[in-house]
Motif scaffolding. Structure first.
Motif, short mmCIF file in Angstrom:
data_model
loop_
_atom_site.label_atom_id
_atom_site.label_comp_id
_atom_site.label_asym_id
_atom_site.label_seq_id
_atom_site.Cartn_x
_atom_site.Cartn_y
_atom_site.Cartn_z
N THR A 567 0.82 -1.22 0.00
CA THR A 567 0.00 0.00 0.00
C THR A 567 0.85 1.26 0.00
O THR A 567 0.54 2.24 -0.70
N LYS A 568 1.94 1.27 0.75
CA LYS A 568 2.74 2.50 0.92
C LYS A 568 3.25 3.03 -0.42
O LYS A 568 3.35 4.24 -0.63
N TYR A 569 3.56 2.12 -1.36
CA TYR A 569 4.10 2.57 -2.65
C TYR A 569 3.02 3.20 -3.50
O TYR A 569 3.29 4.14 -4.26
N VAL A 570 1.80 2.70 -3.37
CA VAL A 570 0.69 3.29 -4.12
C VAL A 570 0.34 4.66 -3.54
O VAL A 570 0.05 5.61 -4.28
N LEU A 571 0.39 4.76 -2.21
CA LEU A 571 0.12 6.06 -1.57
C LEU A 571 1.11 7.12 -2.03
O LEU A 571 0.77 8.30 -2.15
N ASP A 572 2.36 6.69 -2.32
CA ASP A 572 3.40 7.64 -2.72
C ASP A 572 3.14 8.29 -4.07
O ASP A 572 3.76 9.31 -4.39
N ILE A 573 2.24 7.72 -4.87
CA ILE A 573 2.01 8.30 -6.21
C ILE A 573 0.63 8.94 -6.33
O ILE A 573 0.25 9.35 -7.42
N VAL A 574 -0.10 9.02 -5.22
CA VAL A 574 -1.44 9.63 -5.27
C VAL A 574 -1.37 11.05 -5.83
O VAL A 574 -2.18 11.45 -6.68
N ASP A 575 -0.38 11.82 -5.37
CA ASP A 575 -0.25 13.21 -5.83
C ASP A 575 0.08 13.30 -7.31
O ASP A 575 -0.16 14.33 -7.94
N ASP A 576 0.66 12.23 -7.88
CA ASP A 576 0.99 12.23 -9.31
C ASP A 576 -0.23 11.89 -10.17
O ASP A 576 -0.23 12.14 -11.38
N VAL A 577 -1.25 11.31 -9.54
CA VAL A 577 -2.42 10.86 -10.28
C VAL A 577 -3.57 11.86 -10.20
O VAL A 577 -4.27 12.11 -11.19
N TYR A 578 -3.76 12.45 -9.01
CA TYR A 578 -4.90 13.35 -8.80
C TYR A 578 -4.44 14.76 -8.44
O TYR A 578 -3.44 14.94 -7.75
N VAL A 610 -4.89 7.06 -15.38
CA VAL A 610 -3.68 7.52 -16.07
C VAL A 610 -3.18 6.52 -17.12
O VAL A 610 -2.23 6.81 -17.84
N GLY A 611 -3.82 5.36 -17.19
CA GLY A 611 -3.36 4.32 -18.10
C GLY A 611 -2.47 3.34 -17.35
O GLY A 611 -1.60 3.75 -16.55
N LYS A 612 -2.68 2.04 -17.55
CA LYS A 612 -1.97 1.04 -16.75
C LYS A 612 -0.45 1.09 -16.96
O LYS A 612 0.32 0.86 -16.03
N GLY A 613 -0.03 1.38 -18.18
CA GLY A 613 1.40 1.46 -18.44
C GLY A 613 2.05 2.60 -17.68
O GLY A 613 3.08 2.42 -17.03
N TRP A 614 1.43 3.80 -17.73
CA TRP A 614 1.99 4.96 -17.03
C TRP A 614 1.89 4.77 -15.52
O TRP A 614 2.81 5.17 -14.78
N PHE A 615 0.81 4.15 -15.08
CA PHE A 615 0.64 3.85 -13.65
C PHE A 615 1.80 2.97 -13.16
O PHE A 615 2.36 3.20 -12.08
N ALA A 616 2.19 1.98 -13.98
CA ALA A 616 3.30 1.10 -13.62
C ALA A 616 4.62 1.86 -13.60
O ALA A 616 5.49 1.61 -12.75
N ILE A 617 4.79 2.80 -14.52
CA ILE A 617 6.01 3.61 -14.54
C ILE A 617 6.11 4.44 -13.26
O ILE A 617 7.18 4.56 -12.65
N LEU A 618 4.98 5.03 -12.84
CA LEU A 618 4.97 5.82 -11.60
C LEU A 618 5.34 4.94 -10.40
O LEU A 618 6.14 5.33 -9.55
N GLY A 620 7.03 2.21 -10.50
CA GLY A 620 8.41 1.77 -10.65
C GLY A 620 9.41 2.74 -10.05
O GLY A 620 10.50 2.34 -9.65
N GLY A 621 9.02 4.01 -9.98
CA GLY A 621 9.90 4.99 -9.37
C GLY A 621 9.86 4.99 -7.85
O GLY A 621 10.65 5.69 -7.21
N LYS A 622 8.93 4.24 -7.26
CA LYS A 622 8.76 4.23 -5.80
C LYS A 622 9.15 2.91 -5.14
O LYS A 622 9.53 2.90 -3.97
N VAL A 623 9.03 1.80 -5.86
CA VAL A 623 9.31 0.51 -5.22
C VAL A 623 10.76 0.45 -4.77
O VAL A 623 11.65 1.07 -5.36
N ASP A 624 11.02 -0.33 -3.72
CA ASP A 624 12.37 -0.47 -3.19
C ASP A 624 12.59 -1.90 -2.71
O ASP A 624 11.81 -2.80 -3.05
N HIS A 625 13.64 -2.13 -1.92
CA HIS A 625 14.01 -3.48 -1.51
C HIS A 625 12.99 -4.12 -0.57
O HIS A 625 13.01 -5.33 -0.37
N LEU A 626 12.10 -3.30 0.01
CA LEU A 626 11.09 -3.84 0.92
C LEU A 626 9.78 -4.18 0.20
O LEU A 626 8.84 -4.66 0.84
N THR A 627 9.73 -3.93 -1.08
CA THR A 627 8.53 -4.28 -1.86
C THR A 627 8.27 -5.78 -1.75
O THR A 627 9.20 -6.60 -1.81
#
Length: 714
Positions: A567-578, A610-618, A620-627
């Motif tokens: 969940t934390k990684y998805v929360l990190d991109i909320v501002d990029d989507v809305y 935003v489109g599934k491809g762009w959503f995945a790109i966003l 991808g910029g947030k995931v880390d070793h704890l994913t």
């Protein structure tokens, strides 16, 4: 006439391999070290007149290293030719040599190189008692390479790559059982040295383009000089007389130059002053040494090329690497054309890795246009662009399997319809699946983008480092591509990742449902039904095939991602989507819900927004070793790998320790403990089961625990 089959046994990195070829253009592809160069060398020992001498100088380094002790074993390289010309002279040659006679005509022939112990050694082996391992060891200890001989045979009927046949022919070294027959008829009749197929064919080999400038400067390897030498023998001496007169006149003119005569006089006087008259040379001259011999004059000719400026022609070393390589390749092709003009029974052109430093458009054009009549062309290549335009029916894939190199034919057993579908699919990107050690097939942009990033971030190694190609088939259909991976075709692991599309909310119709919600329920039920049907078909397709296995997301990739505690990684991109603060607040609340019906629905809404491809790109910029990699994806990766060697496992574990220690998720007292235990494991002081138990005790939820679960014997 063309080569239809090659069998290689115990030669270099080939233990027992069979390759199949077609008329016209053929392609051999494979990773580094898969045996492409050794394959060509083995074939050239029979076909290249410049290499035949080397066939009589094989040594212990030419034996396959997997044999361990080579002594007593045989090296066998066998070529099968098909469509032998019915010309009377050619038929006569093959009837008495290598031809396999059917209805008094030769349509197929075999030509074999066999490197074996001499008859005296074979006789001693045949006299050993069955099971006498000690006697065998004593005899083998006395065998040297001088006890071996090279023979060429024809008219053989044997499948040399069959293990049981090899044992019946050479011997069973484990059971210590050796044949009594010293001259088996199945290997064909031995050919006299005066009869060589290499003398009757046109053969040109274009080596890998690694340092063509050096080749141009070497008289032995200069392709221009080879062409000129061939022409020098055809020069009419009467026509050459004026050139000889000009050269002699030029030599005399140079010698009579005042400066040259002055230096000659000064040298004479200086010698006399230094050594005296008694010890001075009787005579001394300075002469111009321009040769009037046609062959030597041709050696002085150099090639100059205008690459980028039409008014300037530079030497080969001034060209770009691509330009020099293209010129080199052109001259070798011209050499082949000159040879082809001679009356020969067949024409063969071997080209090793032509793609080096050559633009992709030239690679594809080159392959498309090099299709000489009455000629079999065989390429070896690393280029996906050449693989793209290759006919899948004419491809051999070489791959490494530990110490062994194997050959696969991807079209074996497929219908014309299936071959056509595969052929149309293999563009320059997707043809990478022919080169990879293992494959993961996905059907969405999100998986294609995010899976490699998650693996790199969590394990510290990339899919490329693992030798895994992740290929997005989009709407092609898994079965159309996965059918390539099979015992009869490409023997490599292929994991299929797809969605079951199981509904994650209540889909029971309710008369109080709003229209949009009722529509969403119907769509979810249809997707769920489709997913269940897809699973039945895929499971049935993969049944009994150990090379292909399906792995399913319970819902969809996006829903299963957030469901896996990400969940934390998805929360990190909320501002990029809305943009709207109210929408952001509402989204954060829904994503944070423990109810997957709420969080999953919002996840899909964001992806669609935003489109599934762009959503995945966003993401991808947030995931880390704890994913947390969803289980079905990690399982697919581990299946495709089959195993993980100790070096890679060590790199993964070390990376995990570094990252966990860095962010405080590992107690500092455990770090040196695990590093010591890892060292013990690598040195064989503890086994993987013991290491797994210790890691699991302290880090039960870490991804390494999941990997060790897979690697540990069940």
């Amino acid at each position: 006439m063309y080569i239809s089959k090659v069998q290689i046994v115990n030669y270099r990195n080939f233990a027992s391999t069979k390759l199949l070829f077609t008329k016209g253009v053929n392609t051999i592809i494979g990773e580094n070290g898969s045996g492409k160069t050794n394959l060509f060398r083995g074939m050239r020992l029979l076909l290249d007149d410049y290499m035949v001498r080397s066939a009589y100088r094989l040594n212990d380094a030419d034996f396959h290293r997997g044999l361990g002790d080579w002594r007593g074993h045989w090296i066998i390289i066998s070529l099968e030719f098909n469509e032998v010309s019915q010309d009377e002279a050619i038929q006569a040659l093959f009837l008495h040599g290598v031809g396999n006679i059917e209805d008094d005509k030769v349509g197929r022939s075999t030509y074999n190189l066999i490197f074996r112990p001499k008859a005296s050694i074979r006789e001693k082996l045949s006299k050993l008692e069955a099971g006498d391992a000690r006697g065998l060891a004593e005899l083998r200890s006395l065998i040297s390479i001088d006890d071996y001989e090279t023979i060429f045979t024809g008219k053989s009927s044997a499948d040399f790559t069959d293990d049981e046949y090899y044992k019946s022919l050479v011997g069973d070294f484990d059971a210590v059982v050796f044949p009594k027959e010293l001259v088996p008829s199945s290997i064909g009749g031995e050919l006299p040295k005066i009869l060589s197929v290499s003398k009757e064919i046109s053969f040109t080999f274009v080596q890998a383009l690694r340092d063509v400038v050096a080749d141009f400067q070497n008289n032995r390897t200069n392709p221009l000089l080879t062409l000129l030498k061939n022409k020098s023998g055809e020069v009419d001496q009467a026509a050459f007389e004026p050139i000889i007169e000009l050269v002699n006149s030029l030599n005399h003119t140079i010698e009579e130059l005042p400066d040259v005569k002055g230096i000659r006089k000064d040298i004479r006087s200086t010698i006399k002053e230094a050594a005296g008259q008694a010890y001075s040379p009787a005579s001394l001259s300075i002469k111009s040494d321009l040769s009037s011999d046609a062959d030597k004059l041709f050696q002085s000719l150099k090639l100059f090329v205008g690459e980028s400026e039409s008014d300037h022609e530079g030497a080969i070393y001034e060209l770009s690497l691509g330009g020099a390589n293209l010129i080199y390749l052109t001259l070798k092709l011209l050499e082949f054309q000159y040879q082809k003009e001679k009356e020969t029974i067949a024409n063969f052109l071997f080209i090793e890795e032509p793609e080096a430093h050559i633009h992709i458009h030239i690679q594809k054009t080159l392959f498309d246009r090099l299709n000489y009549s009455d000629t079999q062309i065989i390429y070896s290549t690393h280029s996906t662009h050449i693989a793209e335009v290759s006919n899948v029916k004419s491809i051999n894939i070489l791959g490494r399997n530990g110490k062994y190199c194997e050959a696969y034919q991807p079209s074996t057993g497929l219908s014309e319809t299936d071959v056509g579908r595969v052929q149309r699919y293999l563009d320059a990107i997707r043809s990478t699946l022919l080169f990879a050690k293992s494959i993961i097939l996905v059907e969405g942009d999100a998986e294609e983008i995010l899976i490699p990033v998650m693996i790199q971030q969590t394990l510290g190694v990339s899919l490329d480092e693992m030798g895994v190609s992740l290929v997005n088939i989009r709407s092609t259909g898994f079965k159309n591509i996965a059918l390539l991976f099979h015992d009869e075709r490409i023997r490599r692991k292929c994991a299929i990742i797809t969605d079951l599309d199981a509904a994650f909310f209540n889909t029971i119709p309710d008369q109080n449902d709003a229209d949009d919600w009722a529509k969403k329920k119907r769509k979810a039920l249809a997707s769920q039904s489709s997913g269940a049907s897809r699973k039945i078909l895929l499971d049935e397709f993969c049944l009994g095939n150990s090379w292909v296995h399906p792995f399913y997301a319970e819902h969809t990739f996006e829903v299963d991602f957030i469901k896996s505690e990400n969940t934390k990684y998805v929360l990190d991109i909320v501002d990029d989507v809305y943009i709207s603060p109210a929408t952001r607040t509402e989204t954060i609340a829904e994503l944070s819900s423990a109810d997957i019906m709420i969080s999953g629905q919002r996840m899909l809404t964001m992806a669609d927004n935003v489109g599934k491809g762009w959503f995945a790109i966003l993401l991808g910029g947030k995931v880390d070793h704890l994913t947390s990699i969803p289980s079905y994806i990690l399982d697919a990766l581990l299946f495709s790998l089959g195993s993980i060697n100790n070096e890679m496992l060590s790199n993964i574990i070390t990376y995990r320790l570094d990252k966990l220690l860095e962010d405080g998720n590992l107690d500092e007292t455990y770090d040196p403990f695990f590093r010591e235990r890892l060292e013990f494991f690598l040195k064989g002081k503890i086994d993987i089961v013991a290491f797994h138990a210790e890691w699991h005790k302290y880090l039960p939820n870490d991804i390494v625990t999941r990997i060790l679960n897979f690697l540990c014997p069940q």
